[in-house]
Write an enzyme that holds these catalytic residues in place. Structure first.
Site, mmCIF file in Angstrom:
data_model
loop_
_atom_site.group_PDB
_atom_site.id
_atom_site.type_symbol
_atom_site.label_atom_id
_atom_site.label_comp_id
_atom_site.label_asym_id
_atom_site.label_seq_id
_atom_site.Cartn_x
_atom_site.Cartn_y
_atom_site.Cartn_z
ATOM 1 N N LYS A 97 23.720 -10.556 -6.941
ATOM 2 C CA LYS A 97 23.012 -11.556 -6.137
ATOM 3 C C LYS A 97 23.462 -11.553 -4.676
ATOM 4 C CE LYS A 97 21.285 -14.447 -9.794
ATOM 5 N NZ LYS A 97 21.749 -13.548 -10.897
HETATM 6 C C1 LIG Z 1 21.008 -12.941 -11.885
HETATM 7 C C2 LIG Z 1 21.619 -11.853 -12.665
HETATM 8 C C3 LIG Z 1 20.842 -11.001 -13.485
HETATM 9 C C4 LIG Z 1 19.352 -11.168 -13.664
HETATM 10 O O1 LIG Z 1 18.599 -10.888 -12.511
HETATM 11 P P1 LIG Z 1 17.105 -11.428 -12.382
HETATM 12 O O2 LIG Z 1 16.698 -11.082 -11.003
HETATM 13 O O3 LIG Z 1 17.212 -12.924 -12.596
HETATM 14 O O4 LIG Z 1 16.302 -10.776 -13.427
HETATM 15 C C5 LIG Z 1 21.492 -9.983 -14.177
HETATM 16 N N1 LIG Z 1 22.827 -9.831 -14.103
HETATM 17 C C6 LIG Z 1 23.597 -10.615 -13.315
HETATM 18 C C7 LIG Z 1 25.065 -10.399 -13.299
HETATM 19 C C8 LIG Z 1 23.023 -11.647 -12.569
HETATM 20 O O5 LIG Z 1 23.804 -12.436 -11.812
#
Ligand SMILES: *Cc1c(COP(=O)(O)O)cnc(C)c1O
Length: 544
Positions: free
Chosen positions: A113
């Site tokens: 993120k």
């Molecule tokens: C948010 C997140 C995801 C999922 O991503 P999306 O964009 O919500 O599909 C997968 N792995 C981690 C570690 C995340 O923080």
């Protein structure tokens, strides 16, 4: 480039308005009026580009020059990715002849993120500073108050994205004592004046309820102009398209001599929750990046995997045997039962993907509706697609389910596969990649690796896979240690723990304790901080 809501209406927004607004007033998500195509010479010209160069090249296709000039964009992007530890920002690593991981966790909080939130924080600051500079003396300044709740795994990425940003304060609520010590420390050791960690004596659901109530409180919301922390912001999707391009070029550069890139197909496998990460891949593909299928990898919260099987998008699995619906215990946990929270979300070993519905999926549904709509012209087809989408979403809202026509499902299958991975297989996958490839995957990445293996067994021989690695294994130490406890050669501190985490638990912390899960107490916290920071300000809406 202008943006409009998936649910229709005549509103057309600039990039700036889109980013600051987040969710459209009619409940829809903003999408660009058209998906730009790549410049004719992209394959040669972009091949040696760095992450920053590619960001500028890709993002400027979606942002008008008169909103953000190329020079301004470059400086925003440079600043955003200077916080990453790896020179390539998002490097790929070869696991075997046909499998690569794309590591997205080299940012400040060790999770994917960061890629989007580092840029988003700088965009917010850029827009607010510019708006305020245009005001006449004495006119009140625009400010943004971001409020969010976290169960631990994603709050720190928002905090690091917004720390020390002018005109922005951020309040992140977490359930006191119920997030892992590392995750708690990642948040509370950020001591910038504009960052406010609020530890609420209660559960994550309590925290989420308080945040929802704050947003629903019109008076409070208007006074402070709250912004939300969520993954539907268009800028987050856009930022994430870049690493599909970068990994494409890095992959090609690693092909053995004599292999023609035209003979190889690249398949991307993406651990998926809210469908933001993989949606970015869909945009990259639609822009013209020559990639094969995108593979949706879910945990037991499998609404998307079920959609690709049946064309039904439904919160509770209507086809599960009695007692196996989303609200019932499911296989996966060691005691044979899997906890579900009040809303029906299952608790898994990959908590950042524990969702009931995938908020960004609405954007894909719009494109599917559009492809399957006939109309006199583009404008008419867009209007009809929004109408169809709006109907689907109201079914979802009222009945918790919707079934799309078979033609729509077939369109969805052209670009995507989907697989659901249990906790049990997640643990086994962590173990086998450690033993066979000396690679330690976090549980989210392991969901991707497991799905990749399943799909690979049916792939033609020319298909290579790039699995997106979304978190550093040290962030999810419990699951990783559990998976590897029988492996004699494994040592968590030596093999996994990054130096940045050493001593983290002993660092200075700043946190505001709230004794009860009581909205009034949290309101008082926000009021007090706002008073201290000066009241001669006018809020700006915004959502990350
Ligand atoms: C948010 C997140 C995801 C999922 O991503 P999306 O964009 O919500 O599909 C997968 N792995 C981690 C570690 C995340 O923080």
């Amino acid at each position: 480039m202008k943006y409009f809501s998936t649910r229709g209406g005549s509103q057309r927004l600039s990039f700036e308005e889109t980013v600051l607004t987040g969710l459209a007033p009619n409940g829809g998500l903003y999408i660009p009026e058209s998906i730009p195509s790549l410049p004719a010479d992209w394959r040669t010209k972009w091949a040696s580009y760095s992450f920053v160069d590619l960001s500028v090249a890709v993002l400027s296709l979606y942002i008008s020059q008169d909103e953000i000039s190329t020079e301004e964009l470059r400086s925003l992007v440079e600043k955003s990715y200077s916080t990453f530890r790896h020179p390539e920002v998002t490097p790929i690593k070869k696991l075997d002849d046909k499998t690569f991981v794309l590591e997205l966790f080299h940012g400040p909080t060790f999770a994917f993120k960061d890629v989007a939130l580092q840029l988003l924080g700088n965009l917010f600051e850029f827009f607010l500073l510019r708006r305020n500079a245009r005001k006449s003396p004495g006119e009140s300044q625009e400010k943004l108050t971001v409020v969010g709740a976290t169960s631990g795994d994603t709050g720190s990425a928002a905090i690091y994205g917004l720390r020390n940003k002018a005109n922005i304060s951020i309040f992140i609520l977490h359930p006191k004592g119920r997030v892992s010590p590392i995750q708690e420390a990642q948040m509370t050791t950020v001591t910038d004046a504009n960052v406010h960690n609020v530890a609420v004596k209660g559960t994550f659901d309590d925290c989420q309820d308080i945040v929802k109530a704050l947003f629903a409180n019109k008076e409070f919301n208007a006074k402070h102009r709250l912004g939300a922390v969520n993954s539907i912001n268009w800028a987050r999707i856009l930022a994430q398209t870049v690493y599909y391009f970068l990994s494409f070029f890095h992959f090609q550069a690693q092909l053995p001599q004599g292999t023609s890139p035209e003979d190889i197909e690249i398949q991307y496998v993406v651990p998926t929750g809210n469908f933001g990460d993989i949606l970015a891949g869909y945009y990259a593909k639609r822009m013209g990046l020559p990639i094969g299928k995108l593979v949706v990898a879910t945990n037991a919260n499998d609404i998307l995997a079920r959609f690709w099987k049946s064309g039904k998008y439904e919160k509770v699995d209507s086809e599960a045997p009695e007692g196996q619906g989303a609200a019932a215990p499911a296989e996966g946990a060691s005691d044979g039962r899997q906890a579900t929270d009040a809303s029906g979300v299952k608790e898994t070993l990959s908590p950042a993907m524990d969702i009931l519905v995938s908020s960004n999926f609405e954007r894909l549904l719009w494109y599917l509706a559009f492809e399957n709509t006939e109309g006199a012209d583009e404008e008419e087809r867009r209007r009809l697609a929004s109408q169809t989408l709006d109907g689907w979403m109201s079914h979802m809202k009222n009945d918790g389910r919707v079934e799309v026509p078979i033609a729509v499902l077939e369109s969805a299958r052209k670009d995507f596969f989907a697989e659901r991975i249990s906790d049990d297989l997640t643990l086994k996958t962590i173990k086998s990649y450690f033993e066979e490839h000396a690679y330690v995957a976090d549980p989210h990445t392991a969901v991707g690796l497991a799905a990749a293996r399943i799909v690979a067994s049916q792939n033609p021989p020319n298909v290579h896979q790039i699995v997106l690695s979304t978190a550093h294994p040290a962030k999810f130490s419990e699951a990783v240690s559990r998976a590897l406890e029988g492996s004699p050669s494994f040592n968590f501190d030596r093999d996994v723990l990054p130096k940045e985490f050493h001593g983290l638990l002993d660092k200075e912390k700043r946190v505001i304790d709230v004794e009860r899960p009581d909205i009034e107490l949290v309101k008082t916290v926000i009021e007090k901080v706002a008073e201290k920071e000066g009241t001669n300000s006018q809020g700006a809406t915004g959502s990350i």
